[in-house]
Write an enzyme that holds these catalytic residues in place. Structure first.
Site, PDB file in Angstrom:
ATOM      1  N   LYS A 281      36.791  27.594  40.464  1.00  0.00           N
ATOM      2  CA  LYS A 281      36.637  28.126  39.111  1.00  0.00           C
ATOM      3  C   LYS A 281      37.229  27.154  38.098  1.00  0.00           C
ATOM      4  CE  LYS A 281      37.053  33.075  40.239  1.00  0.00           C
ATOM      5  NZ  LYS A 281      35.741  33.519  39.723  1.00  0.00           N
ATOM      6  N   ARG A 355      32.215  40.026  48.111  1.00  0.00           N
ATOM      7  CA  ARG A 355      31.166  40.707  48.883  1.00  0.00           C
ATOM      8  C   ARG A 355      31.277  40.367  50.370  1.00  0.00           C
ATOM      9  NH1 ARG A 355      26.731  37.873  45.194  1.00  0.00           N
ATOM     10  NH2 ARG A 355      28.520  38.042  43.809  1.00  0.00           N
TER      11      ARG A 355
HETATM   12  N1  BES Z   1      36.610  37.828  41.299  1.00  0.00           N
HETATM   13  C1  BES Z   1      35.404  37.335  40.763  1.00  0.00           C
HETATM   14  C2  BES Z   1      34.788  38.252  39.718  1.00  0.00           C
HETATM   15  C3  BES Z   1      35.583  38.504  38.462  1.00  0.00           C
HETATM   16  C4  BES Z   1      35.246  37.881  37.292  1.00  0.00           C
HETATM   17  C5  BES Z   1      36.601  39.441  38.441  1.00  0.00           C
HETATM   18  C6  BES Z   1      35.942  38.154  36.132  1.00  0.00           C
HETATM   19  C7  BES Z   1      37.288  39.696  37.284  1.00  0.00           C
HETATM   20  C8  BES Z   1      36.956  39.065  36.127  1.00  0.00           C
HETATM   21  C9  BES Z   1      34.386  37.153  41.876  1.00  0.00           C
HETATM   22  O1  BES Z   1      34.907  36.828  43.122  1.00  0.00           O
HETATM   23  C10 BES Z   1      33.507  36.018  41.474  1.00  0.00           C
HETATM   24  O2  BES Z   1      33.992  34.941  41.390  1.00  0.00           O
HETATM   25  N2  BES Z   1      32.235  36.307  41.241  1.00  0.00           N
HETATM   26  C11 BES Z   1      31.298  35.312  40.848  1.00  0.00           C
HETATM   27  C12 BES Z   1      30.047  35.489  41.671  1.00  0.00           C
HETATM   28  C13 BES Z   1      29.063  34.362  41.550  1.00  0.00           C
HETATM   29  C14 BES Z   1      29.649  33.100  42.147  1.00  0.00           C
HETATM   30  C15 BES Z   1      27.794  34.747  42.267  1.00  0.00           C
HETATM   31  C16 BES Z   1      30.998  35.525  39.369  1.00  0.00           C
HETATM   32  O3  BES Z   1      30.952  36.659  38.922  1.00  0.00           O
HETATM   33  O4  BES Z   1      30.863  34.521  38.672  1.00  0.00           O
HETATM   34 MN    MN Z   2      35.194  34.739  43.347  1.00  0.00          MN
END
Ligand code: BES
Ligand code: MN
Ligand code: ZN
Length: 500
Positions: A281, A355
């Site tokens: 990230k 997931r």
């Molecule tokens: N933990 C994150 C989602 C999240 C985003 C939680 C903002 C709280 C606040 C999750 O694991 C994630 O990174 N999701 C990705 C999925 C994508 C890579 C398909 C996302 O939402 O960008």
């Molecule tokens: Mn994630």
């Protein structure tokens, strides 16, 4: 916070502060500009009405929700102070607003170093329902997250008396259940609030065990060996990248004389820190990913409340806890993993890790005999794009299950909005090398994440709650501090109660 019920006349109650709700009796009009509020204290007690009369008639108040006014030595009352909190339009007033008003009262009074107060149940809401809303809302307001500040004042309300009329035994029961729920919600918020260096998967497991011992729940915490033995290849694929050992937390509540054959499975995402893994990230805002275990913490808090409230239905809580880290051991985009169910998963994005852990958590819950599943997870940024911060996303593969959960939501005063799960979306998670990919791409990201989970819930009635936008309050509100919200716990309890 100690909670008690008083059947006293509000004016006769000796207390540091008596809280009364002010409502606007004016008809809501299209032209807000010309509208003069017609403010009235929402209690029949004439003494309280008259103590507030001059202030309400002064024209100084707007009557907008959460406006507060504190009167000292109110004439004709035994209370030392009278706190008036506005609830907005009398027409729209419900226990949803009342909960927030109670939180506002707590936050107003505790900042003034007041430790005990009384809250008068307003007219127009049934007494038991009002007691629940007041006590739950007061607990929510009593929480502050500034644990590591050396100047933390730790101001807290110690005691709330709810002034109501009705059957004392029923009101007492409502108050004590609401206290259990409020304390459990704050227990969850405590877990979520901890930074990842102080809340590792191991610590989360220890906290669950300690809680379980206190309330008489069965709790087992397993490590990497068991995860591999169970062939939880999806869960392990995330855990393998971290030096912190993962934890599979299983909490079992089994009442004697269950009145139903249903076994409820509560499955939580417990990522104690989400760096994104190799699909790392951006640095900006990454610190917030300490709350990526909020779904798991919600299930631990919910199991606490269930153990204390003793509904006559079996409930199993499962938390899949791990960090998501980049390292020489971490999984890489393109890797193929075999989940516990046997389904193969092509990893397109290692940041879609929630997931993966839930896939095995949901499947395992079914193996343990769960007939109904609910999961909660800070699963996607996309749900925040879709619904913002006001509503959690709710997904269901079964209409009866949805209806039941929807009723629980309404009772609990939590906002959730249903999202679709049509077969069309499945195309987005097709893989050319495996059964499915772990990311459906940019469009409809909250839905494709839920579609992925659905592959593991299969035909077991299931609800998925995406709480990414609602588990953390971005800005403080009159009724709640900035920080972990404890969303979904109250709905889960109402949902469980609906079976027993
Ligand atoms: N933990 C994150 C989602 C999240 C985003 C939680 C903002 C709280 C606040 C999750 O694991 C994630 O990174 N999701 C990705 C999925 C994508 C890579 C398909 C996302 O939402 O960008
Ligand atoms: Mn994630
Ligand atoms: Zn995550």
């Amino acid at each position: 916070m100690n909670t008690s019920i008083s059947l006293s006349v509000p004016a006769q109650l000796e207390t540091e502060a008596l809280v009364a709700v002010v409502l606007d009796q004016a008809e809501p009009s299209a032209n807000d500009k010309d509208k003069k509020p017609a403010l009235k204290v929402a209690i029949t007690d004439a003494a309280v009405q008259s103590a507030a009369a001059d202030l309400l008639a002064s024209g100084e108040l707007t009557g907008k929700p959460f406006e507060t006014n504190l009167l000292h030595k109110p004439a004709g009352l035994k209370a030392k102070r009278l706190l008036l909190v506005s609830g907005g339009s009398a027409k729209k007033f419900s226990s949803y607003e009342l909960r927030r008003i109670a939180g506002t009262a707590v936050r107003t009074l505790k900042a003034r170093s007041i430790r005990k107060f009384a809250f008068a149940v307003p007219e127009g809401i049934a007494a038991e329902e009002a007691v629940r809303a007041i006590v739950e809302g007061a607990h929510v307001g009593n929480f502050d997250p500034d644990y590591y500040r050396s100047d933390r004042k730790d101001q807290k309300i110690d005691e709330i008396t709810v002034v109501a009329s009705g059957d004392k035994a029923a009101l007492d029961k409502a108050a004590s259940e609401a206290q259990i729920i409020g304390e459990s919600q704050n227990f969850t918020r405590d877990l979520v609030n901890e930074p990842s260096n102080r809340m590792t998967p191991t610590t989360l497991g220890e906290r669950a065990k300690k809680m379980a011992a206190e309330v008489g729940l069965k709790c087992e915490v397993y490590g990497a060996d068991k995860i591999k033995e169970l062939k939880m290849g999806a869960f392990w694929s995330v855990a393998q990248g971290s030096d912190e050992p993962p934890a599979l937390i299983i909490m079992t509540y089994e009442p004697a004389g269950a009145t139903t054959k249903a076994v409820l499975g509560l499955v939580g995402k417990g990522i104690t820190f989400d760096t994104g893994g190799i699909s790392i990230k951006p640095a900006d805002g990454m610190e917030k990913m300490k709350y990526d275990m909020a779904g798991g913490a919600t299930m631990i808090g919910a199991m606490r409340a269930i153990a204390l409230m003793k509904p006559k239905v079996k409930v199993i809580g499962i938390v899949c806890a791990t960090e998501n880290m980049p390292s020489g051991h971490a999984q890489k985009p393109g890797d193929v993993q075999i989940a516990m169910s046997g389904k193969s998963i092509e990893i397109i994005n290692t940041d879609a890790e929630g997931r993966l852990v839930l896939a095995d958590g949901l499947y395992y819950a079914r193996q343990l005999g769960c007939t109904h599943l609910v999961d909660a997870a800070t699963l996607t940024g996309a749900v925040v794009v879709a619904l913002g911060y006001a509503n959690a996303g709710i997904f269901a593969n079964d209409e009866d299950m949805y209806e039941r959960f929807h009723r629980a939501n309404a009772k609990a005063g939590e906002k959730m909005w249903r999202m679709p799960l049509d077969d069309e979306y499945k195309e987005q998670i097709r893989s050319s090398i495996a059964d499915i990919v772990n990311s459906g791409g940019r469009w409809g990201g909250a839905v494709t994440a839920a579609m992925f989970l659905k592959e593991f819930a299969e035909d077991t009635p299931w609800i998925h709650l995406d709480i990414a936008g609602t588990a953390w309050t971005e800005d403080q509100k009159p009724w709640i501090a900035k920080g972990p919200s404890g969303i979904a716990l109250r709905s889960l309890i109402e949902f469980v109660k609906s079976f027993a």
